[in-house]
Design an enzyme around this catalytic site. Structure first.
Site, PDB file in Angstrom:
ATOM      1  N   LYS A 264      -4.383  -5.077  16.325  1.00 35.06           N
ATOM      2  CA  LYS A 264      -4.540  -3.942  14.837  1.00 35.06           C
ATOM      3  C   LYS A 264      -6.099  -3.381  15.871  1.00 35.06           C
ATOM      4  O   LYS A 264      -6.069  -1.822  15.646  1.00 35.06           O
ATOM      5  CB  LYS A 264      -5.592  -4.626  13.590  1.00 35.06           C
ATOM      6  CG  LYS A 264      -4.478  -4.795  12.724  1.00 35.06           C
ATOM      7  CD  LYS A 264      -3.373  -3.745  12.441  1.00 35.06           C
ATOM      8  CE  LYS A 264      -3.947  -3.184  10.849  1.00 35.06           C
ATOM      9  NZ  LYS A 264      -3.249  -1.805  10.573  1.00 35.06           N
TER      10      LYS A 264
ATOM     11  N   TYR B 225      -3.230 -10.833  15.190  1.00 34.33           N
ATOM     12  CA  TYR B 225      -2.994 -10.387  14.162  1.00 34.33           C
ATOM     13  C   TYR B 225      -4.011  -9.120  14.069  1.00 34.33           C
ATOM     14  O   TYR B 225      -4.215  -7.788  14.468  1.00 34.33           O
ATOM     15  CB  TYR B 225      -2.622 -10.185  12.758  1.00 34.33           C
ATOM     16  CG  TYR B 225      -3.403  -9.988  11.567  1.00 34.33           C
ATOM     17  CD1 TYR B 225      -2.404  -8.565  11.256  1.00 34.33           C
ATOM     18  CD2 TYR B 225      -4.706  -9.530  11.210  1.00 34.33           C
ATOM     19  CE1 TYR B 225      -2.431  -7.384  10.261  1.00 34.33           C
ATOM     20  CE2 TYR B 225      -4.976  -8.368  10.231  1.00 34.33           C
ATOM     21  CZ  TYR B 225      -3.467  -7.515  10.341  1.00 34.33           C
ATOM     22  OH  TYR B 225      -3.769  -6.493   9.009  1.00 34.33           O
TER      23      TYR B 225
ATOM     24  N   LEU C  25       0.918  -1.517   0.235  1.00 30.32           N
ATOM     25  CA  LEU C  25      -0.091   0.347   0.141  1.00 30.32           C
ATOM     26  C   LEU C  25       0.821   1.136  -0.077  1.00 30.32           C
ATOM     27  O   LEU C  25       0.352   2.018  -0.842  1.00 30.32           O
ATOM     28  CB  LEU C  25      -0.832   0.428   1.131  1.00 30.32           C
ATOM     29  CG  LEU C  25      -1.606   1.221   1.155  1.00 30.32           C
ATOM     30  CD1 LEU C  25      -2.416   1.347   0.094  1.00 30.32           C
ATOM     31  CD2 LEU C  25      -2.689   0.800   2.325  1.00 30.32           C
TER      32      LEU C  25
ATOM     33  N   THR D 291      -8.329  -3.019   9.885  1.00 32.03           N
ATOM     34  CA  THR D 291      -9.165  -4.432   9.242  1.00 32.03           C
ATOM     35  C   THR D 291      -9.865  -4.434   8.941  1.00 32.03           C
ATOM     36  O   THR D 291     -10.108  -4.650  10.373  1.00 32.03           O
ATOM     37  CB  THR D 291      -7.461  -5.348   9.155  1.00 32.03           C
ATOM     38  OG1 THR D 291      -7.308  -6.599   8.870  1.00 32.03           O
ATOM     39  CG2 THR D 291      -7.518  -5.332  10.697  1.00 32.03           C
ATOM     40  N   ASP D 292     -10.162  -5.549   8.147  1.00 29.00           N
ATOM     41  CA  ASP D 292     -11.319  -6.839   8.448  1.00 29.00           C
ATOM     42  C   ASP D 292     -11.499  -7.361   9.394  1.00 29.00           C
ATOM     43  O   ASP D 292     -12.243  -7.874   9.430  1.00 29.00           O
ATOM     44  CB  ASP D 292     -12.476  -7.258   7.638  1.00 29.00           C
ATOM     45  CG  ASP D 292     -10.899  -7.945   6.286  1.00 29.00           C
ATOM     46  OD1 ASP D 292      -9.734  -8.127   6.634  1.00 29.00           O
ATOM     47  OD2 ASP D 292     -11.308  -8.506   5.963  1.00 29.00           O
TER      48      ASP D 292
ATOM     49  N   ALA E  74       2.279  -1.630   8.906  1.00 29.82           N
ATOM     50  CA  ALA E  74       1.897  -2.655   9.999  1.00 29.82           C
ATOM     51  C   ALA E  74       2.534  -4.149   9.670  1.00 29.82           C
ATOM     52  O   ALA E  74       3.472  -4.370   9.080  1.00 29.82           O
ATOM     53  CB  ALA E  74       0.675  -2.482   9.248  1.00 29.82           C
TER      54      ALA E  74
ATOM     55  N   TRP F 176      -8.678  -7.746   1.929  1.00 35.07           N
ATOM     56  CA  TRP F 176      -8.063  -8.155   1.036  1.00 35.07           C
ATOM     57  C   TRP F 176      -6.959  -7.096  -0.225  1.00 35.07           C
ATOM     58  O   TRP F 176      -7.768  -7.997  -1.366  1.00 35.07           O
ATOM     59  CB  TRP F 176      -8.923  -9.078   0.260  1.00 35.07           C
ATOM     60  CG  TRP F 176     -10.153  -9.881   1.275  1.00 35.07           C
ATOM     61  CD1 TRP F 176     -10.104  -9.539   2.451  1.00 35.07           C
ATOM     62  CD2 TRP F 176     -10.285 -10.919   0.815  1.00 35.07           C
ATOM     63  NE1 TRP F 176     -10.574 -11.098   2.863  1.00 35.07           N
ATOM     64  CE2 TRP F 176     -11.282 -11.898   2.168  1.00 35.07           C
ATOM     65  CE3 TRP F 176     -11.072 -12.048  -0.617  1.00 35.07           C
ATOM     66  CZ2 TRP F 176     -11.741 -12.862   1.970  1.00 35.07           C
ATOM     67  CZ3 TRP F 176     -11.471 -12.894  -0.153  1.00 35.07           C
ATOM     68  CH2 TRP F 176     -11.780 -13.926   0.865  1.00 35.07           C
TER      69      TRP F 176
HETATM   70  N1  LIG Z   1      -2.705  -6.835   2.839  1.00 35.73           N
HETATM   71  C1  LIG Z   1      -3.933  -6.983   2.950  1.00 35.73           C
HETATM   72  O1  LIG Z   1      -4.617  -8.346   2.819  1.00 35.73           O
HETATM   73  C2  LIG Z   1      -4.651  -6.000   4.129  1.00 35.73           C
HETATM   74  C3  LIG Z   1      -6.258  -6.404   4.872  1.00 35.73           C
HETATM   75  C4  LIG Z   1      -6.522  -5.629   5.671  1.00 35.73           C
HETATM   76  C5  LIG Z   1      -5.786  -4.321   6.040  1.00 35.73           C
HETATM   77  N2  LIG Z   1      -4.451  -4.472   5.952  1.00 35.73           N
HETATM   78  C6  LIG Z   1      -3.587  -3.231   6.448  1.00 35.73           C
HETATM   79  O2  LIG Z   1      -3.667  -2.236   5.361  1.00 35.73           O
HETATM   80  C7  LIG Z   1      -2.243  -1.709   5.645  1.00 35.73           C
HETATM   81  C8  LIG Z   1      -1.257  -2.370   4.826  1.00 35.73           C
HETATM   82  O3  LIG Z   1      -1.129  -2.881   4.709  1.00 35.73           O
HETATM   83  P1  LIG Z   1       0.159  -3.537   3.099  1.00 35.73           P
HETATM   84  O4  LIG Z   1      -0.615  -4.714   2.715  1.00 35.73           O
HETATM   85  O5  LIG Z   1       0.834  -2.819   2.471  1.00 35.73           O
HETATM   86  O6  LIG Z   1       1.150  -4.712   3.920  1.00 35.73           O
HETATM   87  P2  LIG Z   1       2.660  -4.817   3.631  1.00 35.73           P
HETATM   88  O7  LIG Z   1       3.113  -4.712   1.967  1.00 35.73           O
HETATM   89  O8  LIG Z   1       3.053  -6.217   5.031  1.00 35.73           O
HETATM   90  O9  LIG Z   1       3.553  -3.855   4.188  1.00 35.73           O
HETATM   91  C9  LIG Z   1       3.811  -3.159   5.408  1.00 35.73           C
HETATM   92  C10 LIG Z   1       4.596  -2.172   5.906  1.00 35.73           C
HETATM   93  O10 LIG Z   1       4.691  -1.855   6.670  1.00 35.73           O
HETATM   94  C11 LIG Z   1       6.113  -2.095   7.602  1.00 35.73           C
HETATM   95  N3  LIG Z   1       6.440  -1.957   8.707  1.00 35.73           N
HETATM   96  C12 LIG Z   1       6.481  -3.434   9.396  1.00 35.73           C
HETATM   97  N4  LIG Z   1       6.801  -2.372  10.981  1.00 35.73           N
HETATM   98  C13 LIG Z   1       6.617  -1.308  10.661  1.00 35.73           C
HETATM   99  C14 LIG Z   1       7.322  -0.205  11.888  1.00 35.73           C
HETATM  100  N5  LIG Z   1       7.626  -0.630  13.042  1.00 35.73           N
HETATM  101  N6  LIG Z   1       7.887   0.857  11.668  1.00 35.73           N
HETATM  102  C15 LIG Z   1       6.908   1.197   9.800  1.00 35.73           C
HETATM  103  N7  LIG Z   1       7.423   0.125   9.139  1.00 35.73           N
HETATM  104  C16 LIG Z   1       6.654  -1.045   9.763  1.00 35.73           C
HETATM  105  C17 LIG Z   1       6.772  -3.605   6.757  1.00 35.73           C
HETATM  106  O11 LIG Z   1       8.211  -2.946   6.441  1.00 35.73           O
HETATM  107  P3  LIG Z   1       8.852  -4.775   7.046  1.00 35.73           P
HETATM  108  O12 LIG Z   1       8.497  -5.972   5.864  1.00 35.73           O
HETATM  109  O13 LIG Z   1      10.693  -4.657   6.527  1.00 35.73           O
HETATM  110  O14 LIG Z   1       9.016  -5.241   8.100  1.00 35.73           O
HETATM  111  C18 LIG Z   1       6.002  -3.103   5.244  1.00 35.73           C
HETATM  112  O15 LIG Z   1       6.856  -2.443   4.620  1.00 35.73           O
HETATM  113  C19 LIG Z   1      -1.663  -2.439   6.984  1.00 35.73           C
HETATM  114  O16 LIG Z   1      -2.411  -1.131   7.581  1.00 35.73           O
HETATM  115  C20 LIG Z   1      -2.714  -3.632   7.671  1.00 35.73           C
HETATM  116  O17 LIG Z   1      -2.991  -4.030   8.436  1.00 35.73           O
HETATM  117  C21 LIG Z   1      -3.934  -5.403   5.146  1.00 35.73           C
END
Ligand SMILES: NC(=O)c1ccc[n+]([C@@H]2O[C@H](COP(=O)([O-])OP(=O)(O)OC[C@H]3O[C@@H](n4cnc5c(N)ncnc54)[C@H](OP(=O)(O)O)[C@@H]3O)[C@@H](O)[C@H]2O)c1
Length: 293
Positions: free
Chosen positions: A125, A121, A11, A97-98, A60, A146
């Protein structure tokens, strides 16, 4: 100027690209550049020479199964970090998140439905959400679901399916978990639209933002196979046939009523998937319709 955390996640990258395309001034920090769970690092940045009017927190701990065994790490990233960011006094748009819901419902979850997480998780959240809602801060908690980005290097369901389709004659996918597949590039545009509307300046509240519609993981996988022309057979199975470390909600579709009341009507998940896999430019104006109010 916008401050973006977690900028190298799927994201975060989509949001940086959307800012560039829309000429929105921003500064972006990857996990390596800023650990949002480190209060002193966050405060030093906030007190620095640059003026930030809003933080969009894309950081996250997102490994749902691994979180069961790494609760402290998940809590630091998902609860402590948003609280650190909000305590700077800068308005915060925080992504949640959902999976804060238990999934026992059968109609889309409203923003004020009770949260009952099933996993570490989801629990961490929800702890982040509670800290923001109870702290007297300004901003938005944007729950999504998702998420996948069009980036072929991203770790997500779409890329996993593409890889499996290329290497196996048959793939079994869970058909009794229902949610809303959401394109990261569309979500990024919705986040910027909320920011432009100034909604982050109000007292902290929750809004849901996903692509519209709903699907099971099986239906999502079938659509990916169709879009990519994969010959692989996709077989529906139940959650009990594919046990995972963390429990996941059976039904986690989020009501988009509040988002729509603010004039943002996201496109359907199927249209977004087609755009991601076949249609090229994801930074145009297709992600959502602006509703007249
Ligand atoms: N992916 C899904 O399906 C999904 C669904 C619902 C909600 N969300 C929410 O959407 C948001 C974005 O998710 P995404 O899919 O982009 O996840 P992602 O690809 O895993 O990206 C999360 C990023 O946060 C970084 N991070 C982790 N801990 C951190 C910290 N303490 N300080 C700074 N950066 C940190 C990670 O770095 P490292 O990898 O280097 O640790 C990673 O680059 C999150 O809030 C997630 O909970 C995601």
């Amino acid at each position: 100027m916008l401050l973006i955390t977690g900028a190298s996640g799927q994201l975060g990258r989509a949001l940086c690209e959307a800012c560039r395309r829309q000429n929105t001034p921003f500064r972006a920090f990857s996990h390596r550049e800023l650990d949002a769970a480190d209060a002193s690092a966050v405060n030093a940045l906030a007190r620095g020479p640059e003026h930030f009017d809003c933080i969009i927190n894309c950081a996250a701990y997102t490994q749902v199964d691994a979180a069961e065994d790494h609760a402290a790490e998940a809590y630091a990233a998902n609860a402590l970090a948003p609280w650190n960011l909000a305590r700077t006094g800068i308005a915060l748009i925080h992504v949640s998140t959902d999976y804060v819901f238990d999934g026992r419902g059968s109609r889309p979850y409203e923003t004020d439905d009770p949260a009952r997480p099933l996993s570490v998780y989801g629990l961490t959240k929800r702890a982040g959400e509670t800290a923001l809602l109870e702290g007297g801060f300004s901003g938005l908690i944007v729950r999504t679901a998702w998420v996948y980005s069009a980036d072929p290097a991203a770790k997500n369901f779409v890329n996993t399916m593409k890889r499996l389709f290329a290497s196996r004659p048959e793939v079994s996918v869970v058909n009794d978990q229902i949610g809303a597949p959401t394109l990261a590039e569309d979500l990024a545009q919705m986040l910027l639209a909320l920011y432009r509307k100034g909604l982050h300046r109000r007292p902290m509240q929750v809004v849901h933002a996903t692509n519209s519609g709903a699907a099971s993981w099986y239906e999502f996988a079938c659509a990916i196979a169709q879009e990519t022309g994969a010959a692989c057979r996709v077989r529906p199975i139940t959650t009990s046939q594919y046990p995972t470390r963390a429990h996941r909600p059976a039904y986690s579709v989020l009501s988009l009523a509040r988002l729509q009341s603010w004039g943002i009507a996201p496109r359907g998940w199927r249209e977004a998937l087609h755009a991601a896999l076949c249609a090229g430019d994801l930074q145009g104006d297709g992600a959502f319709r602006e509703l007249q109010r």
